[in-house]
Structure formats: C-alpha cells, structure tokens
Design a protein around this motif. Structure first.
Motif, PDB file in Angstrom:
ATOM      1  N   VAL A   1       0.762  -1.157   0.029  1.00 51.09           N
ATOM      2  CA  VAL A   1      -0.265   0.148   0.013  1.00 51.09           C
ATOM      3  C   VAL A   1       0.817   1.174  -0.038  1.00 51.09           C
ATOM      4  CG1 VAL A   1      -1.712   1.329   1.544  1.00 51.09           C
ATOM      5  CG2 VAL A   1      -1.895  -1.161   1.164  1.00 51.09           C
ATOM      6  N   ALA A   2       1.925   1.345   0.946  1.00 50.52           N
ATOM      7  CA  ALA A   2       2.558   2.553   1.073  1.00 50.52           C
ATOM      8  C   ALA A   2       3.611   2.578  -0.248  1.00 50.52           C
ATOM      9  CB  ALA A   2       3.380   2.392   2.315  1.00 50.52           C
ATOM     10  N   SER A   3       3.898   1.632  -0.724  1.00 51.91           N
ATOM     11  CA  SER A   3       4.721   1.914  -2.161  1.00 51.91           C
ATOM     12  C   SER A   3       4.042   2.765  -3.361  1.00 51.91           C
ATOM     13  CB  SER A   3       5.042   0.458  -2.649  1.00 51.91           C
ATOM     14  OG  SER A   3       5.775  -0.476  -1.765  1.00 51.91           O
ATOM     15  N   GLY A   4       2.766   2.707  -3.233  1.00 52.65           N
ATOM     16  CA  GLY A   4       2.115   3.564  -4.100  1.00 52.65           C
ATOM     17  C   GLY A   4       2.339   5.115  -3.869  1.00 52.65           C
ATOM     18  N   LEU A   5       2.615   5.509  -2.707  1.00 47.50           N
ATOM     19  CA  LEU A   5       3.410   6.795  -2.228  1.00 47.50           C
ATOM     20  C   LEU A   5       4.248   7.428  -3.135  1.00 47.50           C
ATOM     21  CD1 LEU A   5       2.681   6.994   1.510  1.00 47.50           C
ATOM     22  CD2 LEU A   5       1.221   7.714  -0.366  1.00 47.50           C
ATOM     23  N   PHE A   6       5.135   6.485  -3.888  1.00 49.85           N
ATOM     24  CA  PHE A   6       6.219   6.560  -4.537  1.00 49.85           C
ATOM     25  C   PHE A   6       5.799   7.649  -5.803  1.00 49.85           C
ATOM     26  CE2 PHE A   6       8.480   3.388  -2.131  1.00 49.85           C
ATOM     27  CZ  PHE A   6       9.681   4.094  -1.541  1.00 49.85           C
ATOM     28  N   PHE A   7       4.842   6.985  -6.254  1.00 51.81           N
ATOM     29  CA  PHE A   7       4.262   7.798  -7.526  1.00 51.81           C
ATOM     30  C   PHE A   7       3.406   9.052  -7.382  1.00 51.81           C
ATOM     31  CE2 PHE A   7       4.407   3.120  -7.887  1.00 51.81           C
ATOM     32  CZ  PHE A   7       5.118   2.890  -8.908  1.00 51.81           C
ATOM     33  N   LEU A   8       3.422   9.730  -6.000  1.00 57.16           N
ATOM     34  CA  LEU A   8       2.866  11.043  -5.930  1.00 57.16           C
ATOM     35  C   LEU A   8       3.744  11.865  -6.473  1.00 57.16           C
ATOM     36  CD1 LEU A   8       1.699  10.724  -2.295  1.00 57.16           C
ATOM     37  CD2 LEU A   8       0.208  10.473  -4.420  1.00 57.16           C
ATOM     38  N   PRO A   9       3.278  12.876  -7.307  1.00 57.51           N
ATOM     39  CA  PRO A   9       4.222  13.957  -8.101  1.00 57.51           C
ATOM     40  C   PRO A   9       4.663  14.936  -7.020  1.00 57.51           C
ATOM     41  CG  PRO A   9       1.990  14.243  -8.675  1.00 57.51           C
ATOM     42  CD  PRO A   9       2.046  12.799  -8.080  1.00 57.51           C
ATOM     43  N   GLN A  10       4.009  15.116  -5.978  1.00 53.89           N
ATOM     44  CA  GLN A  10       4.555  16.243  -5.105  1.00 53.89           C
ATOM     45  C   GLN A  10       5.612  15.534  -4.026  1.00 53.89           C
ATOM     46  OE1 GLN A  10       1.420  14.659  -5.059  1.00 53.89           O
ATOM     47  NE2 GLN A  10       0.575  14.282  -3.220  1.00 53.89           N
TER      48      GLN A  10
END
Length: 353
Positions: free
Chosen positions: A230-239
C-alpha cells in the motif's frame, strides 16, 4: 422566503465552521463510548483466560477468585504488584506500552495498589477518538459540503458501535488494533489528498501506527507485506520529493523489519499451541479417513485420535498434547510448509466442503 434561506445558509455555514464533520463524528463517538466505558455500571469484556498475557508482565494481578469472573461480568478492580515482578512478557508485543501507560495514570490519579480497568479504557478511548477524527477528516476532505455530515454519521454508525467499544475495558489487544488501523489508513489517505501543507507529521503517524499495529499481536506479522504494498504507491505521488522518497524507503524497511521481528520472536509455546490447533481442528477435520491421510503425509497414524482435541484438554485426552512425546514426534514435523502442502493436495477440505 429569501431571508429564511439566507439565515438557514448562514446558520449552516456557521455550524460547519464551529463543528466541522471530523469534530462532529468525534464528539458523537466520544459520547457513545464514554457512556459504555465510564458510566456505572461500567461495561466491558470478561476474561477468556487470555488476560494473563497483559496482566502479570505489567505488574497487574487478580485480586481474588471471589472478586474475579471469567464468564459473568467485567471485572473492574485488579491488584498492582508492590515488589519485584518475576513475570516476563510471554510474547513480543507493543500492547504493554498501552497497558503501562494505563498503570501510570492509575497510580497518578487513583491508587498505587489497586488498578481500575477504566484507566485501561481511558487509554483506549483517547487513542480511538484521535483515530475517528483523522478517519473522518480523510473521508470528507477536500469537498466542503453539508452532505459530509452524512459521511460523518456513517463513520459513527460503523465505528461507534459498542461491539468495538466494549473491548476498551479489557486487556485484549483489539482496541489498539482498531485505532492503529484507522490511523494508518487515514494518514495514507490524507497524504494522497494533500490535506496539510506539511505532510511529514502524517508520514510519522503512518509509520508509528503501522509499526505498533504489526507488533501488537504475533498474528499481525504478515500485515507488514500488505502495508508495504500500500505504502509503495506513495512513490508515484508527483509532489513527493527525492528526500521524502528516501525517508519513505526507510519507513518501508522499518515496517518489514518489524514484521520479521514479530514473527521470529513468537514464543515457542504459542507456536506449539497454534500448530497443534491447526492440526487437530483443521487438518483432521472433514477427513473421512484421517489415519490414511496422515500416513501419506509422513505423520504417524496414531495422531488421528487427536481429532478435535484441544492443546489443553479439560477432560480425558488420548495423549497429552503438551507432552514431550507429542512435541518431538508430531509438532516438530508440523510447519508452515507441511500445512500448505497438505491443503494443496486436499483442496476440497481447504474450501470447507
């Protein structure tokens, strides 16, 4: 008519400003939970013989058998040890952190010799209300509309139920698991929605709540893998800047390490109990010829007699499940791989029919 609409709109805006949806849900849950936990006669859950995991290692003991009930009502008063505590923790867990906090509060505001279960309820209560606020905030941001109060009511309807809050006045780990799960979920959602200008506090909430949740019970160890995904998805946040990605990588490593430690530090006694229960109440159930099936999988056929037998039987048992003979000749062979292999070749039994 227009004046009525204007006044109604003005009143609605004022109410939203003074009592936003997160606070609205928190206040309702606070009132409902407080009535269950603190208003006499207090409510809670009785001991199912699992309290010992949190009691003795934290300096708490049962006052007397006449004052203690396993099946009837919640027990309000316990004793606090005054001298050396010879009991060590039976398992690796984060639960003692919350129990010790309750003991400290009890000694500050109530007694040094008697523990009131409501202080355990108070710790769980405070943790819970913060989680309700963050959860509601994550579900209602960024849209500022009055229908968000329906979302808040839905949160109260689901998580304000006494089936959750009854656990607060007990030494079960479920209250912390509930709140920590909500903190972890809400913090992730708030980070994604860019709720606050600085999101590093939310990252901190996420890592702390997730680590405490995974370490809360040995059964939670596999959750580490789920949270990493789940947390790995945060790597794709542009900000998300490079520095924060480095910190996120460190957080994921900590979560993985926590899961590994929680699993490897499971007490041998718990491993034996769980392995045996898996065998007697799982593998041996719904089997027409258990002796034959065991022989095929390299286990002595005599252990088929243990079908539906508990690890600590209350009545006569064919053989002592906790004895050295069983540990050497049966439990030493029952591992995760053995169980998976067995069910892989018995899919109907795995499916429950």
């Amino acid at each position: 008519m227009n004046q009525v609409k204007q006044r109604l709109s003005s009143a609605t805006d004022y109410f939203q400003k003074i009592v936003p949806p997160p606070l609205f849900a928190t206040l309702l849950c606070a009132a409902l939970a407080a009535f269950v936990i603190f208003v006499p006669p207090i409510n809670g859950l009785a001991d199912n013989d699992d309290f010992y995991r949190a009691l003795y290692s934290n300096g708490i003991y049962k006052l007397s058998e006449t004052n203690y009930s396993y099946l009837d009502f919640v027990t309000q008063k316990f004793g606090l040890m005054k001298y050396f505590n010879e009991y060590s923790s039976v398992n690796f867990s984060s639960q003692p952190l919350f129990v010790k906090l309750a003991v400290v509060l009890n000694k500050l505001f109530y007694s040094h010799s008697v523990f009131d279960i409501r202080f355990m309820g108070l710790v769980n209560y405070a943790l819970y209300l913060g989680a309700i606020y963050l959860l509601t905030d994550s579900l209602t941001y960024p849209v500022k509309k009055f229908r968000n109060y329906l979302v808040a009511l839905l949160v109260v309807f689901v998580f304000g139920d006494s089936s959750f809050t009854l656990y607060f006045n007990s030494f079960f780990a479920e209250p912390q698991m509930l709140s920590l799960t909500l903190y972890s979920f809400a913090s992730i959602l708030l980070i994604v929605r860019q709720r606050y200008r600085h999101n590093w506090p939310l990252f901190l909430v996420f890592i702390v709540s997730t680590v405490l949740l995974i370490a809360n019970k040995s059964q939670n160890a596999p959750l580490a893998l789920s949270f990493i995904v789940v947390a790995s998805g945060l790597f794709f946040l542009p900000q998300l800047k490079k520095v924060k990605k480095i910190w996120l990588s460190l957080f994921l490593a900590i979560i993985l390490l926590t899961g590994g430690l929680t699993y490897t530090l499971i007490g041998k006694d718990f491993v034996d109990i769980n392995s045996y229960q898996t065998f007697s109440h799982g593998v041996l159930l719904q089997t027409k010829d258990p002796s034959k099936e065991l022989a095929k999988n390299g286990v002595d056929e005599q252990y088929a007699l243990m079908q539906e037998q508990d690890y600590y039987p209350k009545q006569f048992a064919t053989i002592q499940a906790s004895g050295k003979y069983v540990k050497k000749n049966l439990l030493s062979k029952l591992g995760f791989v053995w169980v998976v292999k067995y069910y892989a070749t018995h899919l109907k039994q795995f499916a429950g029919y």
